[in-house]
Enzyme design. Structure first.
Site, PDB file in Angstrom:
ATOM      1  N   SER A 102      35.257  42.992  43.156  1.00  0.00           N
ATOM      2  CA  SER A 102      34.964  44.964  42.878  1.00  0.00           C
ATOM      3  C   SER A 102      34.301  45.001  43.257  1.00  0.00           C
ATOM      4  O   SER A 102      32.657  44.309  43.610  1.00  0.00           O
ATOM      5  CB  SER A 102      35.135  44.089  41.594  1.00  0.00           C
ATOM      6  OG  SER A 102      35.964  43.377  40.595  1.00  0.00           O
TER       7      SER A 102
HETATM    8  N1  SAH Z   1      36.835  38.174  41.082  1.00  0.00           N
HETATM    9  C1  SAH Z   1      37.267  38.237  42.245  1.00  0.00           C
HETATM   10  C2  SAH Z   1      37.603  39.776  42.644  1.00  0.00           C
HETATM   11  C3  SAH Z   1      39.185  39.533  42.517  1.00  0.00           C
HETATM   12  S1  SAH Z   1      40.551  40.438  42.924  1.00  0.00           S
HETATM   13  C4  SAH Z   1      35.798  38.268  43.080  1.00  0.00           C
HETATM   14  O1  SAH Z   1      34.375  38.080  42.898  1.00  0.00           O
HETATM   15  O2  SAH Z   1      35.588  38.447  44.757  1.00  0.00           O
HETATM   16  C5  SAH Z   1      41.641  39.732  42.242  1.00  0.00           C
HETATM   17  C6  SAH Z   1      42.087  38.389  42.004  1.00  0.00           C
HETATM   18  O3  SAH Z   1      42.297  38.224  41.470  1.00  0.00           O
HETATM   19  C7  SAH Z   1      43.083  38.500  43.386  1.00  0.00           C
HETATM   20  O4  SAH Z   1      42.397  37.196  44.517  1.00  0.00           O
HETATM   21  C8  SAH Z   1      44.766  37.916  43.318  1.00  0.00           C
HETATM   22  O5  SAH Z   1      45.142  37.110  44.412  1.00  0.00           O
HETATM   23  C9  SAH Z   1      44.361  37.217  41.840  1.00  0.00           C
HETATM   24  N2  SAH Z   1      45.296  36.909  40.939  1.00  0.00           N
HETATM   25  C10 SAH Z   1      45.928  37.907  40.195  1.00  0.00           C
HETATM   26  N3  SAH Z   1      46.719  37.270  40.056  1.00  0.00           N
HETATM   27  C11 SAH Z   1      46.663  35.965  39.697  1.00  0.00           C
HETATM   28  C12 SAH Z   1      46.526  34.989  38.602  1.00  0.00           C
HETATM   29  N4  SAH Z   1      48.212  34.974  37.763  1.00  0.00           N
HETATM   30  N5  SAH Z   1      46.213  33.721  38.547  1.00  0.00           N
HETATM   31  C13 SAH Z   1      45.115  33.591  39.120  1.00  0.00           C
HETATM   32  N6  SAH Z   1      44.513  34.623  40.562  1.00  0.00           N
HETATM   33  C14 SAH Z   1      45.052  35.970  40.259  1.00  0.00           C
END
Ligand code: SAH
Length: 253
Positions: A102
């Site tokens: 983000s």
């Molecule tokens: N917080 C992160 C950005 C996350 S992007 C940072 O600081 O870089 C969102 C992430 O959520 C992605 O990597 C995606 O694979 C993950 N995601 C999506 N659905 C999910 C689920 N059900 N459980 C765990 N992770 C999930």
């Protein structure tokens, strides 16, 4: 560095902050290019400081612990080398596997909305690069973070360990069910968007604690859910755009 060159560097930084507010590109500011050590490393500390001043504090994030963490966590270590020089820019960046880290302001805002303190326990769903987890860990929070994509999960775990964030615990798998054996949590932050909030996450929130979560399909709202004595209250903070939550939630919504 001599006092004179230090003061000229400070003047240049102040000028840069001013021109950035006017929308002039970073490359004009000389924060990239040769550093005092003579190599081509950008001045990451100065870039971070400017990110905090012009993108985060300027938009109203006030919590000193959040601002301090954003000043110290090396965001460039969490993004692929090809986009490292854009790590402190005012936008999200690709982290591989079709996912994104983000925008810095959104990370700071979500962290502030959690209203957590040193020593608290926070659950994060969507580790991604590990950056949000590192920001919380830098604030002295015990972070439990879950990532569904194995490659991202392994990589985030390695980055957090290499940088010494011992209070960030990474689990690979679907975060739908939360992390029951570490519940209840003082705060829960979800960084992938479901259309409906998973019940197990609501159950794992402590009374008085906040869950910060983007909810929706194409149009999403960043919501703050608070657990009260007799249920939950909800408010919307800002419109956002996150990658969708995948896994179990897709079968349930
Ligand atoms: N917080 C992160 C950005 C996350 S992007 C940072 O600081 O870089 C969102 C992430 O959520 C992605 O990597 C995606 O694979 C993950 N995601 C999506 N659905 C999910 C689920 N059900 N459980 C765990 N992770 C999930």
């Amino acid at each position: 560095m001599s006092a004179a060159s230090e003061s000229s560097r400070r003047r240049r930084l102040a000028w840069c902050v001013a021109v950035t507010i006017l929308g002039v590109s970073m490359s004009a500011c000389g924060l990239f290019g040769r550093s005092s050590s003579g190599n081509d490393e950008p001045d990451w500390t100065a870039l971070r400081e400017r990110m905090v001043t012009t993108q985060i504090a300027a938009r109203g994030v006030r919590d000193p612990a959040v601002l301090q963490a954003m000043r110290t966590v090396p965001r460039h270590e969490f993004v692929p080398e090809s986009v490292q020089r854009e790590a402190y820019a005012d936008n999200p960046l690709p982290i591989g596997d079709g996912q994104t880290i983000s925008q810095p302001y959104i990370v700071a805002l979500m962290t502030e909305l959690l209203e957590v303190d040193k020593g608290d326990r926070v659950l994060e769903i969507g580790t991604g690069s590990g950056y949000q987890a590192a920001v919380l860990a830098a604030m002295g929070i015990e972070v439990y973070t879950i990532e569904i994509r194995p490659t991202l999960c392994r990589h985030a775990g390695e980055t957090l360990a290499r940088l010494g964030y011992k209070n960030a615990h990474v689990r690979c798998g679907d975060g739908y069910g939360g992390w029951p054996d570490k519940a209840p949590f003082d705060g829960i932050v979800v960084t992938a968007a479901p259309e409906r909030i998973p019940d197990p996450l609501l159950e794992q929130l402590k009374q008085g604690g906040h869950m910060v979560i983007p909810v929706g399909a194409f149009y999403q709202e960043l919501k703050v859910i608070t657990r009260t004595a007799d249920g939950f209250s909800e408010r919307s903070a800002v419109p956002v755009r996150f990658v969708p939550m995948t896994g179990e939630i897709e079968r349930r919504q």
